[in-house]
Design an enzyme around this catalytic site. Structure first.
Site, PDB file in Angstrom:
ATOM      1  N   CYS A   1     -18.910 -18.519   1.308  1.00  0.00           N
ATOM      2  CA  CYS A   1     -19.414 -20.064   1.317  1.00  0.00           C
ATOM      3  C   CYS A   1     -19.756 -20.333   2.677  1.00  0.00           C
ATOM      4  O   CYS A   1     -20.876 -21.283   2.769  1.00  0.00           O
ATOM      5  CB  CYS A   1     -18.424 -20.864   0.646  1.00  0.00           C
ATOM      6  SG  CYS A   1     -17.863 -20.466  -0.878  1.00  0.00           S
TER       7      CYS A   1
ATOM      8  N   CYS B   1     -23.565 -19.898   2.870  1.00  0.00           N
ATOM      9  CA  CYS B   1     -24.299 -20.195   1.707  1.00  0.00           C
ATOM     10  C   CYS B   1     -25.320 -21.327   2.090  1.00  0.00           C
ATOM     11  O   CYS B   1     -24.923 -22.337   2.480  1.00  0.00           O
ATOM     12  CB  CYS B   1     -23.314 -20.509   0.692  1.00  0.00           C
ATOM     13  SG  CYS B   1     -24.312 -20.931  -0.830  1.00  0.00           S
TER      14      CYS B   1
ATOM     15  N   GLU C   1     -35.382  -1.603 -13.032  1.00  0.00           N
ATOM     16  CA  GLU C   1     -34.539  -2.449 -13.847  1.00  0.00           C
ATOM     17  C   GLU C   1     -33.599  -1.888 -14.884  1.00  0.00           C
ATOM     18  O   GLU C   1     -32.548  -2.353 -15.160  1.00  0.00           O
ATOM     19  CB  GLU C   1     -35.566  -3.508 -14.590  1.00  0.00           C
ATOM     20  CG  GLU C   1     -36.259  -4.527 -13.538  1.00  0.00           C
ATOM     21  CD  GLU C   1     -35.187  -5.574 -12.766  1.00  0.00           C
ATOM     22  OE1 GLU C   1     -34.192  -5.419 -12.790  1.00  0.00           O
ATOM     23  OE2 GLU C   1     -35.995  -5.923 -11.894  1.00  0.00           O
TER      24      GLU C   1
ATOM     25  N   CYS D   1     -22.746 -15.492  -2.912  1.00  0.00           N
ATOM     26  CA  CYS D   1     -22.052 -16.100  -3.832  1.00  0.00           C
ATOM     27  C   CYS D   1     -21.592 -14.869  -4.646  1.00  0.00           C
ATOM     28  O   CYS D   1     -21.604 -14.862  -6.127  1.00  0.00           O
ATOM     29  CB  CYS D   1     -22.725 -16.970  -4.676  1.00  0.00           C
ATOM     30  SG  CYS D   1     -21.866 -18.154  -5.833  1.00  0.00           S
TER      31      CYS D   1
ATOM     32  N   CYS E   1     -22.994 -27.681  -3.489  1.00  0.00           N
ATOM     33  CA  CYS E   1     -22.351 -26.986  -4.651  1.00  0.00           C
ATOM     34  C   CYS E   1     -21.311 -27.831  -5.140  1.00  0.00           C
ATOM     35  O   CYS E   1     -20.283 -28.297  -4.452  1.00  0.00           O
ATOM     36  CB  CYS E   1     -21.760 -25.634  -3.867  1.00  0.00           C
ATOM     37  SG  CYS E   1     -20.698 -24.483  -5.063  1.00  0.00           S
TER      38      CYS E   1
ATOM     39  N   TYR F   1     -32.851  -9.929 -20.059  1.00  0.00           N
ATOM     40  CA  TYR F   1     -33.191  -9.849 -18.919  1.00  0.00           C
ATOM     41  C   TYR F   1     -34.399  -9.033 -18.335  1.00  0.00           C
ATOM     42  O   TYR F   1     -35.118  -9.350 -17.499  1.00  0.00           O
ATOM     43  CB  TYR F   1     -31.798  -9.281 -18.274  1.00  0.00           C
ATOM     44  CG  TYR F   1     -32.123  -8.734 -16.766  1.00  0.00           C
ATOM     45  CD1 TYR F   1     -32.225  -9.670 -15.562  1.00  0.00           C
ATOM     46  CD2 TYR F   1     -32.225  -7.415 -16.509  1.00  0.00           C
ATOM     47  CE1 TYR F   1     -32.442  -9.314 -14.382  1.00  0.00           C
ATOM     48  CE2 TYR F   1     -32.669  -7.179 -15.154  1.00  0.00           C
ATOM     49  CZ  TYR F   1     -32.465  -8.111 -14.207  1.00  0.00           C
ATOM     50  OH  TYR F   1     -33.108  -7.729 -12.874  1.00  0.00           O
TER      51      TYR F   1
ATOM     52  N   ASP G   1     -29.565 -12.995 -14.992  1.00  0.00           N
ATOM     53  CA  ASP G   1     -28.451 -11.692 -14.872  1.00  0.00           C
ATOM     54  C   ASP G   1     -27.297 -12.363 -14.449  1.00  0.00           C
ATOM     55  O   ASP G   1     -26.906 -13.580 -14.270  1.00  0.00           O
ATOM     56  CB  ASP G   1     -29.161 -10.755 -13.712  1.00  0.00           C
ATOM     57  CG  ASP G   1     -28.938 -11.250 -12.520  1.00  0.00           C
ATOM     58  OD1 ASP G   1     -28.813 -12.410 -12.163  1.00  0.00           O
ATOM     59  OD2 ASP G   1     -28.707 -10.347 -11.466  1.00  0.00           O
TER      60      ASP G   1
END
Length: 296
Positions: free
Chosen positions: A205, A208, A42, A198, A214, A125, A143
DNA sequence: CACACGTGGAT
DNA sequence: TATCCAAGTGT
């Protein structure tokens, strides 16, 4: 966004199903990956792309498999091993966090968000990412990916506005199911969706899982009209650029880098001196007793 | 809260 | 070529 037409549970469910079906096989998702490994990954992933992190992460964990191992090395070795991941102060912070974990927590990465937040270099985060992805607790992980997915799918805006921790955490929390494990999957899935489908530039899309839900798509992809991010300053010729040149020299050197060598890196003395002074102030460089400069 | 902070790949 | 963007944090 209230009452019967709240699409958030449906969005979270579909994104989670999509993630469970298939996702990238990344090192930190391997079974048995340690909390320390998650923490290191991280830190490295803060503003550095996944593809560049993976090889460095493997090296890092081979060399320093526990926080105590890293704490026992000089901070400068952490900075050297950080190589070209960028933002080398993160290496310094990770080293400091390792020392703190060793001193305060017996060498075990803490599980509590509060304790994680108290470690150097860990913010909203990273603290929650470790608590959720390593320990399986239920927290919202926010994030840049989740912020973008929420902005689009939930709020119908092409881009997220400026970060606002309180609001962003609440928005993500509202998507999480009650069960800890399910919530962890939704956190990971929202990040994954933002990272591979995305995406910022040209969202895919047609691939997606929540296209039909959406809000951005439903309203015809309206252009973003909110506050714009500040214009990114040019890197060429910036202080960051000069700092980067000096750090590259320090990482490569195993004897003190002389003033003359520093001077050869950048022609303008005022900016060069400012960059070097900044690195010294940040603890990324130290004066050698023999003259010249070294990693700490 | 706006800004500083590295580096390299993609468009 | 110039700009954007990347699993953010500290000040």
């Amino acid at each position: 966004m209230d009452g019967a037409d709240d699409q958030r549970p449906a969005i979270a469910g579909r994104v989670a199903d999509w993630y469970r079906e298939d996702h990238r096989d990344l090192p930190w998702r391997r079974p048995g990956f340690t909390a320390w490994g998650t923490l290191v990954s991280e830190f490295m992933l803060q503003q550095t792309p996944v593809a560049r992190v993976i090889p460095r992460l493997e090296e890092w964990l081979d060399r320093w498999p526990t926080p105590a191992d890293l704490a026992a090395s000089p901070a400068g070795e952490a900075v050297r091993a950080w190589a070209n991941l960028g933002y080398p102060r993160r290496a310094l912070w990770l080293h400091a966090a390792a020392v703190q974990i060793t001193e305060r927590h017996g060498g075990d990465v803490p599980r509590d968000v509060e304790a994680l937040l108290a470690l150097t270099g860990i913010g909203d985060y990273t603290a929650r990412a470790v608590a959720v992805f390593s320990f399986g607790d239920r927290h919202p992980v926010v994030d840049t990916n989740t912020r973008r997915v929420i902005a689009r799918a939930v709020h119908g805006q092409g881009q997220p506005g400026p970060p606002h921790a309180r609001r962003d955490l609440a928005a993500m929390d509202a998507l999480l199911p009650d069960d800890d494990g399910d919530a962890a999957v939704v956190n990971a899935a929202m990040m994954e969706l933002g990272a591979v489908v995305c995406v910022a530039r040209s969202p895919r899309c047609d691939e997606c899982p929540v296209a039909e839900l959406c809000a951005w798509r439903a309203t015809g992809y309206p252009a973003y009209d909110g506050p714009t991010k500040g214009v990114q300053k040019a890197y060429e010729g910036s202080d960051r650029h000069v700092r980067g040149l000096i750090m590259r020299e320090l990482r490569a050197a195993h004897v003190p880098v002389t003033d003359a060598e520093i001077a050869s890196l950048w022609p303008e003395s005022v900016q060069r001196d400012r960059a070097l002074a900044g690195l010294l102030a940040d603890g990324l460089a130290v004066r050698s007793s023999r003259g010249g400069y070294l990693l700490p």
